[in-house]
Every structure is written in structure tokens, then in C-alpha cells.
Write a protein that holds these residues in place. Structure first.
Motif, short mmCIF file in Angstrom:
data_model
loop_
_atom_site.label_atom_id
_atom_site.label_comp_id
_atom_site.label_asym_id
_atom_site.label_seq_id
_atom_site.Cartn_x
_atom_site.Cartn_y
_atom_site.Cartn_z
N SER A 71 -23.51 11.24 -48.01
CA SER A 71 -23.66 10.44 -46.81
C SER A 71 -24.45 9.18 -47.15
O SER A 71 -25.03 9.08 -48.23
N ARG A 72 -24.47 8.22 -46.23
CA ARG A 72 -25.22 7.00 -46.48
C ARG A 72 -25.81 6.47 -45.19
O ARG A 72 -25.27 6.70 -44.11
N ASP A 73 -26.92 5.78 -45.31
CA ASP A 73 -27.58 5.11 -44.21
C ASP A 73 -27.72 3.65 -44.61
O ASP A 73 -28.62 3.29 -45.36
N ASN A 74 -26.80 2.82 -44.14
CA ASN A 74 -26.79 1.42 -44.55
C ASN A 74 -28.03 0.65 -44.06
O ASN A 74 -28.44 -0.32 -44.68
N ALA A 75 -28.59 1.08 -42.94
CA ALA A 75 -29.80 0.43 -42.43
C ALA A 75 -30.99 0.66 -43.34
O ALA A 75 -31.93 -0.13 -43.35
N LYS A 76 -30.95 1.75 -44.11
CA LYS A 76 -32.04 2.08 -45.02
C LYS A 76 -31.68 1.89 -46.49
O LYS A 76 -32.47 2.23 -47.36
N ASN A 77 -30.49 1.36 -46.76
CA ASN A 77 -30.02 1.14 -48.13
C ASN A 77 -30.14 2.40 -48.99
O ASN A 77 -30.61 2.35 -50.13
#
Length: 123
Positions: A71-77
Motif C-alpha cells: 500500500s502507499r500513502d502519497n501524502a506521507k511519501n
């Protein structure tokens, strides 16, 4: 400078879980496909999982599908690898990678690599 820094590895008994994290800096994170690879002692570095720029497409190595989740969280890089029901054969150094090409299981499609984090699963 582009940097990818993995964390979350460690020693766990078979059947246990670990959550790996990879923090990226120095790049436009949302533009990159992110991948996880691993290298066991005496083995070649092997693809584990990848995720598209918006998280809409994921790809897994057959042997980990159903146990691992990328998974990824683009807001947190940050990109994650949740590893459940770990097996001794999962023991390896796990590497985070970033690339501008489409989601891929091939090393040459990735441009940047982290230093790796050790995962050891005891029987």
C-alpha cells in the motif's frame, strides 16, 4: 538527493507478522511506481510486490499473494508492505524501489533503491 529508507524489519517466529515502511524523499512521490524486492542468502534479488502511482494497480509474486499487502500513502511519501503468516523462506533483506515506468516485476524498470532492511523468520 533521492533517498529511500526502509524500516520495520526484524526477527519474528513463523506465523507472525511484520509491517515494512519505506520513506521517500527528493522525488515527486506520486509520479512513481513503488516496488518491494527481496534477496535471501545465496539467492538473486527477487520481486515481491509493486503498486501504481495512485494505488489502483498492484502486482505480487505468486508465493506471497494472499499473505502480503502493498500500500502507499502519497501524502506521507511512504510505501508499506504488510507481511502476515510469515514463513522461514521469507527470510531476506527487503528493498524498496521507485521507478517512472509502469508497475513492473523487473529490476531494470526501477531507478532508485533503498539500503534494505533485514527480515528473519524462525521456524
Amino acid at each position: 538527493q533521492v533517498q529511500l529508507v526502509e524500516s520495520g524489519g526484524g526477527l519474528v517466529q513463523a506465523g507472525g507478522s511484520l509491517r515494512l515502511s519505506c520513506a521517500a524523499s527528493g522525488l515527486t512521490f506520486r509520479s512513481y511506481v513503488m516496488g518491494w524486492f527481496r534477496q535471501a542468502p545465496g539467492k538473486e534479488r527477487d520481486f515481491v510486490a509493486s503498486i501504481s502511482w495512485n494505488g489502483g494497480y498492484t502486482l505480487y509474486k505468486d508465493l506471497v499473494k494472499g499473505r502480503f499487502t502493498i500500500s502507499r500513502d502519497n501524502a506521507k511519501n511512504t510505501v508499506f508492505l504488510q507481511m502476515n503468516t510469515l514463513k522461514p523462506e521469507d527470510t531476506a533483506v527487503y528493498y524498496c524501489a521507485a521507478g517512472l515506468r509502469g508497475s513492473s516485476r523487473f529490476e531494470f524498470d526501477y531507478d532508485y533503491w533503498g539500503q534494505g532492511t533485514q527480515v528473519t523468520v524462525s521456524s
